[in-house]
Design a protein around this motif. Sequence first.
Motif, PDB file in Angstrom:
ATOM      1  N   VAL A 187      -5.351   2.572   1.702  1.00 35.55           N
ATOM      2  CA  VAL A 187      -4.324   1.549   1.498  1.00 35.55           C
ATOM      3  C   VAL A 187      -4.546   0.439   2.518  1.00 35.55           C
ATOM      4  CG1 VAL A 187      -1.862   1.023   1.480  1.00 35.55           C
ATOM      5  CG2 VAL A 187      -2.665   3.238   0.628  1.00 35.55           C
ATOM      6  N   ASP A 188      -4.780  -0.778   2.029  1.00 32.06           N
ATOM      7  CA  ASP A 188      -5.095  -1.913   2.891  1.00 32.06           C
ATOM      8  C   ASP A 188      -3.818  -2.709   3.177  1.00 32.06           C
ATOM      9  OD1 ASP A 188      -6.127  -4.079   4.218  1.00 32.06           O
ATOM     10  OD2 ASP A 188      -7.101  -4.968   2.460  1.00 32.06           O
ATOM     11  N   PHE A 189      -3.248  -2.487   4.371  1.00 35.53           N
ATOM     12  CA  PHE A 189      -2.004  -3.174   4.710  1.00 35.53           C
ATOM     13  C   PHE A 189      -2.245  -4.598   5.202  1.00 35.53           C
ATOM     14  CE2 PHE A 189      -0.406   1.248   4.986  1.00 35.53           C
ATOM     15  CZ  PHE A 189       0.657   1.114   4.106  1.00 35.53           C
ATOM     16  N   SER A 190      -3.517  -5.020   5.284  1.00 36.48           N
ATOM     17  CA  SER A 190      -3.773  -6.424   5.600  1.00 36.48           C
ATOM     18  C   SER A 190      -3.618  -7.295   4.356  1.00 36.48           C
ATOM     19  CB  SER A 190      -5.188  -6.603   6.182  1.00 36.48           C
ATOM     20  OG  SER A 190      -6.176  -6.292   5.208  1.00 36.48           O
ATOM     21  N   SER A 191      -3.561  -6.649   3.180  1.00 35.23           N
ATOM     22  CA  SER A 191      -3.341  -7.367   1.926  1.00 35.23           C
ATOM     23  C   SER A 191      -1.914  -7.894   1.881  1.00 35.23           C
ATOM     24  CB  SER A 191      -3.584  -6.434   0.739  1.00 35.23           C
ATOM     25  OG  SER A 191      -2.944  -6.928  -0.420  1.00 35.23           O
ATOM     26  N   GLU A 192      -1.779  -9.171   1.594  1.00 39.36           N
ATOM     27  CA  GLU A 192      -0.449  -9.784   1.551  1.00 39.36           C
ATOM     28  C   GLU A 192       0.445  -9.102   0.528  1.00 39.36           C
ATOM     29  OE1 GLU A 192       1.593 -14.125   0.538  1.00 39.36           O
ATOM     30  OE2 GLU A 192      -0.544 -13.982   0.987  1.00 39.36           O
ATOM     31  N   ASN A 193      -0.122  -8.754  -0.627  1.00 41.53           N
ATOM     32  CA  ASN A 193       0.688  -8.138  -1.676  1.00 41.53           C
ATOM     33  C   ASN A 193       1.171  -6.756  -1.285  1.00 41.53           C
ATOM     34  OD1 ASN A 193      -1.404 -10.060  -3.051  1.00 41.53           O
ATOM     35  ND2 ASN A 193       0.358  -9.965  -4.396  1.00 41.53           N
ATOM     36  N   ARG A 194       0.286  -5.970  -0.661  1.00 40.75           N
ATOM     37  CA  ARG A 194       0.688  -4.626  -0.256  1.00 40.75           C
ATOM     38  C   ARG A 194       1.720  -4.685   0.861  1.00 40.75           C
ATOM     39  NH1 ARG A 194      -4.525  -4.451  -1.884  1.00 40.75           N
ATOM     40  NH2 ARG A 194      -5.155  -2.794  -3.313  1.00 40.75           N
ATOM     41  N   ARG A 195       1.585  -5.682   1.744  1.00 48.13           N
ATOM     42  CA  ARG A 195       2.593  -5.847   2.797  1.00 48.13           C
ATOM     43  C   ARG A 195       3.952  -6.196   2.171  1.00 48.13           C
ATOM     44  NH1 ARG A 195       1.727  -4.014   7.903  1.00 48.13           N
ATOM     45  NH2 ARG A 195       3.261  -5.518   8.620  1.00 48.13           N
ATOM     46  N   GLU A 196       3.930  -6.989   1.103  1.00 44.20           N
ATOM     47  CA  GLU A 196       5.185  -7.345   0.439  1.00 44.20           C
ATOM     48  C   GLU A 196       5.822  -6.115  -0.210  1.00 44.20           C
ATOM     49  OE1 GLU A 196       4.512 -10.502  -2.281  1.00 44.20           O
ATOM     50  OE2 GLU A 196       4.154 -12.010  -0.723  1.00 44.20           O
ATOM     51  N   ILE A 197       4.983  -5.271  -0.824  1.00 41.13           N
ATOM     52  CA  ILE A 197       5.506  -4.043  -1.435  1.00 41.13           C
ATOM     53  C   ILE A 197       6.129  -3.160  -0.362  1.00 41.13           C
ATOM     54  CG2 ILE A 197       4.885  -1.909  -2.639  1.00 41.13           C
ATOM     55  CD1 ILE A 197       2.662  -3.541  -4.037  1.00 41.13           C
ATOM     56  N   LEU A 198       5.418  -2.991   0.761  1.00 44.02           N
ATOM     57  CA  LEU A 198       5.932  -2.175   1.856  1.00 44.02           C
ATOM     58  C   LEU A 198       7.218  -2.771   2.409  1.00 44.02           C
ATOM     59  CD1 LEU A 198       5.700   0.149   3.875  1.00 44.02           C
ATOM     60  CD2 LEU A 198       4.228  -1.318   5.288  1.00 44.02           C
TER      61      LEU A 198
END
Length: 255
Positions: free
Chosen positions: A66-77
């Motif tokens: 899971v790549d938390f540097s991704s803007e989209n994944r950070r938004e989901i988190l």
Amino acid sequence: MNLQKDICAAFCDGLVVREVPVGFSISTPVTWFSGDRISFYARIEGERARLEDSGSLLFGLEGQGVDFSSENRREILSGLLSDHGVDLSEEDGLFCTNWVPKVELATLALPFLTFLARVQDLLFLNREVVRSTFKEDLISALEDKFQEDRVSLSEALIPSLPHYTVDIVVRSASGKIAAVFPATNDVNVLRAVLFSMEVQKHEATDIVPFLIYENLDKGAITQQSREIAFNSDLTPAVWSGGREEVMQKVSRYVS
């Protein structure tokens, strides 16, 4: 039969609470992606208390890709954190609740457990969501690099071939055009190859076709498709090798 009582018993029988130096360790019958039970801690400091994980969940998710540097994944988190009243301590990688009076701590247990169960969904994003996330990140980076009004989507660049649409089009100040295809699956790779052949056939020297991979791990794209792409006139780039480097490469080729 008392279903409510039976359900409560089934859950509570799997709940183990024991005293530890920081307060209490709570083991639940709900399982992690690893198969282990979800456990967390109640930290007690005087008359205040909070719930927190062990600090291993964030690193475990990253270890699973899971790549938390991704803007989209950070938004989901961020959305999950907000929905369940949980914070992420960036310093030590802890998921935790706010401090509350000790007598109110039990009311936080269910929302916190729900968060810990749901955050694992980041591992199980289906391929379409993962592909969409990569494409959105790529579009955002191109808009930042070239200005938003120079970037368009799903556009046919060769008038005689209206069905040959390009996923992302970037018009540079030099007049050259970057035709960008995110390599999200075999179909998209082969679309990019065919488009590059048409560019050559129509002598469209102002168009530079790019094929950008999220990474080079084997996954949705077969080895055969990769080989066909590498032998074509496409200009390749790899997102995981450095996003800024990808942007600089696109910029160099269309300057």
